[in-house]
Write a protein that holds these residues in place. Sequence first.
Motif, PDB file in Angstrom:
ATOM      1  N   PRO A  94     -18.947  -3.765  16.588  1.00 14.58           N
ATOM      2  CA  PRO A  94     -18.363  -2.668  17.363  1.00 14.58           C
ATOM      3  C   PRO A  94     -17.901  -1.540  16.442  1.00 14.58           C
ATOM      4  CG  PRO A  94     -17.479  -4.805  18.049  1.00 14.58           C
ATOM      5  CD  PRO A  94     -18.247  -5.033  16.790  1.00 14.58           C
ATOM      6  N   ALA A  95     -18.024  -0.314  16.924  1.00 19.30           N
ATOM      7  CA  ALA A  95     -17.641   0.830  16.110  1.00 19.30           C
ATOM      8  C   ALA A  95     -16.170   0.784  15.734  1.00 19.30           C
ATOM      9  CB  ALA A  95     -17.957   2.120  16.870  1.00 19.30           C
ATOM     10  N   ILE A  96     -15.312   0.307  16.649  1.00 17.36           N
ATOM     11  CA  ILE A  96     -13.880   0.260  16.347  1.00 17.36           C
ATOM     12  C   ILE A  96     -13.606  -0.654  15.163  1.00 17.36           C
ATOM     13  CG2 ILE A  96     -13.535  -1.532  18.096  1.00 17.36           C
ATOM     14  CD1 ILE A  96     -11.013   1.117  16.851  1.00 17.36           C
ATOM     15  N   HIS A  97     -14.342  -1.762  15.057  1.00 20.47           N
ATOM     16  CA  HIS A  97     -14.168  -2.676  13.917  1.00 20.47           C
ATOM     17  C   HIS A  97     -14.637  -2.023  12.621  1.00 20.47           C
ATOM     18  CE1 HIS A  97     -14.200  -6.455  16.722  1.00 20.47           C
ATOM     19  NE2 HIS A  97     -13.134  -5.699  16.864  1.00 20.47           N
ATOM     20  N   PHE A  98     -15.669  -1.220  12.717  1.00 18.94           N
ATOM     21  CA  PHE A  98     -16.186  -0.515  11.540  1.00 18.94           C
ATOM     22  C   PHE A  98     -15.110   0.389  10.942  1.00 18.94           C
ATOM     23  CE2 PHE A  98     -18.243   3.495  10.060  1.00 18.94           C
ATOM     24  CZ  PHE A  98     -18.847   3.007   8.922  1.00 18.94           C
ATOM     25  N   TYR A  99     -14.426   1.157  11.806  1.00 21.94           N
ATOM     26  CA  TYR A  99     -13.397   2.076  11.310  1.00 21.94           C
ATOM     27  C   TYR A  99     -12.119   1.334  10.899  1.00 21.94           C
ATOM     28  CZ  TYR A  99     -16.441   5.752  13.046  1.00 21.94           C
ATOM     29  OH  TYR A  99     -17.514   6.582  13.244  1.00 21.94           O
ATOM     30  N   GLN A 100     -11.765   0.297  11.634  1.00 14.61           N
ATOM     31  CA  GLN A 100     -10.592  -0.490  11.266  1.00 14.61           C
ATOM     32  C   GLN A 100     -10.779  -1.151   9.905  1.00 14.61           C
ATOM     33  OE1 GLN A 100      -9.971  -3.225  14.518  1.00 14.61           O
ATOM     34  NE2 GLN A 100      -8.917  -1.692  15.795  1.00 14.61           N
ATOM     35  N   ASP A 101     -11.978  -1.635   9.667  1.00 16.87           N
ATOM     36  CA  ASP A 101     -12.282  -2.255   8.376  1.00 16.87           C
ATOM     37  C   ASP A 101     -12.150  -1.237   7.246  1.00 16.87           C
ATOM     38  OD1 ASP A 101     -13.363  -4.548   6.782  1.00 16.87           O
ATOM     39  OD2 ASP A 101     -15.007  -3.142   6.436  1.00 16.87           O
ATOM     40  N   ALA A 102     -12.577  -0.004   7.479  1.00 20.48           N
ATOM     41  CA  ALA A 102     -12.452   1.042   6.463  1.00 20.48           C
ATOM     42  C   ALA A 102     -10.991   1.369   6.192  1.00 20.48           C
ATOM     43  CB  ALA A 102     -13.198   2.299   6.922  1.00 20.48           C
ATOM     44  N   VAL A 103     -10.163   1.404   7.250  1.00 19.03           N
ATOM     45  CA  VAL A 103      -8.726   1.647   7.084  1.00 19.03           C
ATOM     46  C   VAL A 103      -8.094   0.540   6.249  1.00 19.03           C
ATOM     47  CG1 VAL A 103      -6.510   1.792   8.290  1.00 19.03           C
ATOM     48  CG2 VAL A 103      -8.495   3.005   9.194  1.00 19.03           C
ATOM     49  N   ASP A 104      -8.425  -0.711   6.567  1.00 20.34           N
ATOM     50  CA  ASP A 104      -7.851  -1.846   5.843  1.00 20.34           C
ATOM     51  C   ASP A 104      -8.225  -1.822   4.363  1.00 20.34           C
ATOM     52  OD1 ASP A 104      -6.702  -2.745   8.164  1.00 20.34           O
ATOM     53  OD2 ASP A 104      -8.302  -4.171   8.634  1.00 20.34           O
ATOM     54  N   LYS A 105      -9.486  -1.506   4.066  1.00 21.56           N
ATOM     55  CA  LYS A 105      -9.919  -1.469   2.664  1.00 21.56           C
ATOM     56  C   LYS A 105      -9.188  -0.376   1.886  1.00 21.56           C
ATOM     57  CE  LYS A 105     -14.569  -3.473   2.953  1.00 21.56           C
ATOM     58  NZ  LYS A 105     -16.019  -3.237   2.751  1.00 21.56           N
ATOM     59  N   ALA A 106      -8.972   0.761   2.516  1.00 23.31           N
ATOM     60  CA  ALA A 106      -8.256   1.848   1.844  1.00 23.31           C
ATOM     61  C   ALA A 106      -6.806   1.449   1.572  1.00 23.31           C
ATOM     62  CB  ALA A 106      -8.320   3.120   2.675  1.00 23.31           C
ATOM     63  N   LEU A 107      -6.185   0.752   2.521  1.00 25.78           N
ATOM     64  CA  LEU A 107      -4.796   0.317   2.336  1.00 25.78           C
ATOM     65  C   LEU A 107      -4.676  -0.741   1.252  1.00 25.78           C
ATOM     66  CD1 LEU A 107      -3.551   0.113   6.047  1.00 25.78           C
ATOM     67  CD2 LEU A 107      -2.912   1.796   4.315  1.00 25.78           C
ATOM     68  N   GLN A 108      -5.719  -1.537   1.090  1.00 20.57           N
ATOM     69  CA  GLN A 108      -5.694  -2.591   0.072  1.00 20.57           C
ATOM     70  C   GLN A 108      -5.963  -2.062  -1.335  1.00 20.57           C
ATOM     71  OE1 GLN A 108      -8.626  -5.306   1.608  1.00 20.57           O
ATOM     72  NE2 GLN A 108      -7.382  -5.838   3.396  1.00 20.57           N
ATOM     73  N   SER A 109      -6.473  -0.842  -1.424  1.00 20.15           N
ATOM     74  CA  SER A 109      -6.769  -0.249  -2.733  1.00 20.15           C
ATOM     75  C   SER A 109      -5.469   0.087  -3.457  1.00 20.15           C
ATOM     76  CB  SER A 109      -7.610   1.021  -2.554  1.00 20.15           C
ATOM     77  OG  SER A 109      -7.672   1.751  -3.755  1.00 20.15           O
ATOM     78  N   GLU A 110      -5.270  -0.463  -4.641  1.00 19.42           N
ATOM     79  CA  GLU A 110      -4.027  -0.264  -5.373  1.00 19.42           C
ATOM     80  C   GLU A 110      -3.910   1.150  -5.934  1.00 19.42           C
ATOM     81  OE1 GLU A 110      -3.551  -3.245  -8.320  1.00 19.42           O
ATOM     82  OE2 GLU A 110      -3.448  -4.905  -6.886  1.00 19.42           O
ATOM     83  N   ASN A 111      -5.018   1.733  -6.351  1.00 16.01           N
ATOM     84  CA  ASN A 111      -4.958   3.062  -6.975  1.00 16.01           C
ATOM     85  C   ASN A 111      -5.357   4.192  -6.030  1.00 16.01           C
ATOM     86  OD1 ASN A 111      -7.675   2.619  -6.756  1.00 16.01           O
ATOM     87  ND2 ASN A 111      -8.128   2.730  -8.945  1.00 16.01           N
ATOM     88  N   GLY A 112      -5.595   3.855  -4.753  1.00 16.42           N
ATOM     89  CA  GLY A 112      -5.902   4.891  -3.774  1.00 16.42           C
ATOM     90  C   GLY A 112      -7.272   5.522  -3.923  1.00 16.42           C
ATOM     91  N   HIS A 113      -8.221   4.827  -4.563  1.00 16.59           N
ATOM     92  CA  HIS A 113      -9.524   5.448  -4.834  1.00 16.59           C
ATOM     93  C   HIS A 113     -10.389   5.586  -3.575  1.00 16.59           C
ATOM     94  CE1 HIS A 113     -10.682   1.230  -4.821  1.00 16.59           C
ATOM     95  NE2 HIS A 113     -11.959   1.565  -4.873  1.00 16.59           N
ATOM     96  N   LEU A 114      -9.961   4.959  -2.459  1.00 13.71           N
ATOM     97  CA  LEU A 114     -10.715   5.087  -1.206  1.00 13.71           C
ATOM     98  C   LEU A 114     -10.015   5.990  -0.190  1.00 13.71           C
ATOM     99  CD1 LEU A 114     -11.893   1.383  -0.708  1.00 13.71           C
ATOM    100  CD2 LEU A 114     -13.218   3.299  -1.604  1.00 13.71           C
ATOM    101  N   ASP A 115      -8.935   6.638  -0.583  1.00 13.06           N
ATOM    102  CA  ASP A 115      -8.150   7.447   0.360  1.00 13.06           C
ATOM    103  C   ASP A 115      -8.955   8.616   0.917  1.00 13.06           C
ATOM    104  OD1 ASP A 115      -6.080   5.737  -0.014  1.00 13.06           O
ATOM    105  OD2 ASP A 115      -4.793   7.127  -1.113  1.00 13.06           O
ATOM    106  N   LYS A 129      -8.803   4.380  20.022  1.00 14.16           N
ATOM    107  CA  LYS A 129      -8.412   3.065  19.508  1.00 14.16           C
ATOM    108  C   LYS A 129      -8.165   3.111  18.001  1.00 14.16           C
ATOM    109  CE  LYS A 129     -10.823   0.400  23.087  1.00 14.16           C
ATOM    110  NZ  LYS A 129     -11.891  -0.604  23.380  1.00 14.16           N
ATOM    111  N   THR A 130      -8.973   3.897  17.300  1.00 16.73           N
ATOM    112  CA  THR A 130      -8.775   4.030  15.848  1.00 16.73           C
ATOM    113  C   THR A 130      -7.448   4.716  15.553  1.00 16.73           C
ATOM    114  OG1 THR A 130     -11.179   4.213  15.537  1.00 16.73           O
ATOM    115  CG2 THR A 130      -9.779   4.919  13.716  1.00 16.73           C
ATOM    116  N   ILE A 131      -7.112   5.747  16.312  1.00 13.21           N
ATOM    117  CA  ILE A 131      -5.836   6.448  16.139  1.00 13.21           C
ATOM    118  C   ILE A 131      -4.666   5.493  16.376  1.00 13.21           C
ATOM    119  CG2 ILE A 131      -4.335   8.191  17.189  1.00 13.21           C
ATOM    120  CD1 ILE A 131      -6.896   9.907  17.565  1.00 13.21           C
TER     121      ILE A 131
END
Length: 470
Positions: free
Chosen positions: A134-155, A196-198
């Motif tokens: 689902p598209a919502i999972h695609f964007y949620q997964d991207a949000v989670d990965k950015a939050l897990q990045s310690e140096n913010g390289h995915l912001d 839903k992403t918002i």
Amino acid sequence: MYMHFIMFQMKQKNLKYHGGNVIDPHWDKEIILSLGKLAYEQLETGNLIFYEEDLTECGIDVREASVYSGVCTEVFREEFGLHQGKVYCFVHLIIQECLAAFYRFLSFNDDFNTTKNNQQSIPKNLKRRVKIMPAIHFYQDAVDKALQSENGHLDLFLRFLLGLSLPSNQTVFRGLLKWTGGRSKIDMETVEVNKKTIDYIKEKIRENASSEKCINLFHCLNEMNDPTLVQEIKSYLSSGNVSGAKLSPAHWSALAFVLLTSAEELGVFDLKQFSGSDEALLRLLPVVKASKTALLSVCGVTEEGCASLGSALRSNPSHLRELDLSYNNPGDSGVKLLSTVLENPSCKLETLSLSACGVTEEGCASLASALRSNPSQLRELDLSNNKPGDSGVMQLSALLDDPRCKLATLKLSDWSYRGRIYIFDFSSEVKPLPPERAGPQPEYTNRLRSEAALCCTRGSTLQTGEIKLV
């Protein structure tokens, strides 16, 4: 804007190297996907420079890499070891982040619609085996990965990706997208996914304790044209009732975002205008970092707050030049945390006020050690209304033996000695006060020993600090 830039560069390449002939539009898409795949894979691993084999793995012809006008530039670097080889990089990190987001968006769009089309020819009893992410999972997964990045390289990558999800931003590259169903139906589905992403991003803002991460999430909401939290905090600001309002963690983060994105320059930040607590300080740390002067006196700042301040001051570069922590409760432990920052050469703090902060000999020892390690920045230190004791006074005044020391004013007082304040002004050569200005002499022999610490040598010249009894 950046997508316009990339598409323009592709057209310029066609014009320059193909004589303006019409090129198969699929060729442009393949080139963008190849460059985007390279950008994304290297961004995920934190690489800004890559080699010929990296280009080949992404389907990029090495001979053509240097002619992707403006997008990918060939650079040379001498390798330490067996050979001197060619290496490649994008002209700017933001171009790499934009291409990476574009690649992920196009790839998901293609996979989603291809699978959806294929399902129409699959027997009903087998459809459950074919999964569509689902598209919502695609964007949620991207949000989670950015939050897990310690140096913010995915912001920034995340901000680009969410911006690309808006139909209004897809006009420039709509010809590269695959669609299943009518345009209006697709737009309605996209709007629902974006809502839903918002909501998911707002949930993460409420959960996340990192003020830096929350600031980027507010930038994401801005990309998705959702200003609700920001509008709420702006209403508090316009009413002048921020300090009296019970703000949620999300509202504190929204306040930081509003202050940072304001057109006004952040010269002086006074925490008391909003609230006085460690929680408020933690949420508004990005504002402290961006300010030149931070007034945090009488704000209930504790050891925990000093730990947060330490992370802000360690940022390079830090704009902060003056920090007032007077009449708080950091104690020696909090001062120790600040001292580890002061000894770092990247710290540019010039004025530090720790009046009435419960500092004893132990805290003075930490400050003296830090200033011996990094003596070239701090010019004024206020430790009045504390309990430095003889040892603390002697250790701090002994800093003047170091010719690199730029400390011009040192204020010390000891409540255990009837609140007398000693101001050491070393900004110019000073002389002992005349008897008529010196005032009454201290009654305790311990105080006399502290006065002896005022005499120190710098080079071959004896300098005696001026003592003002206030």
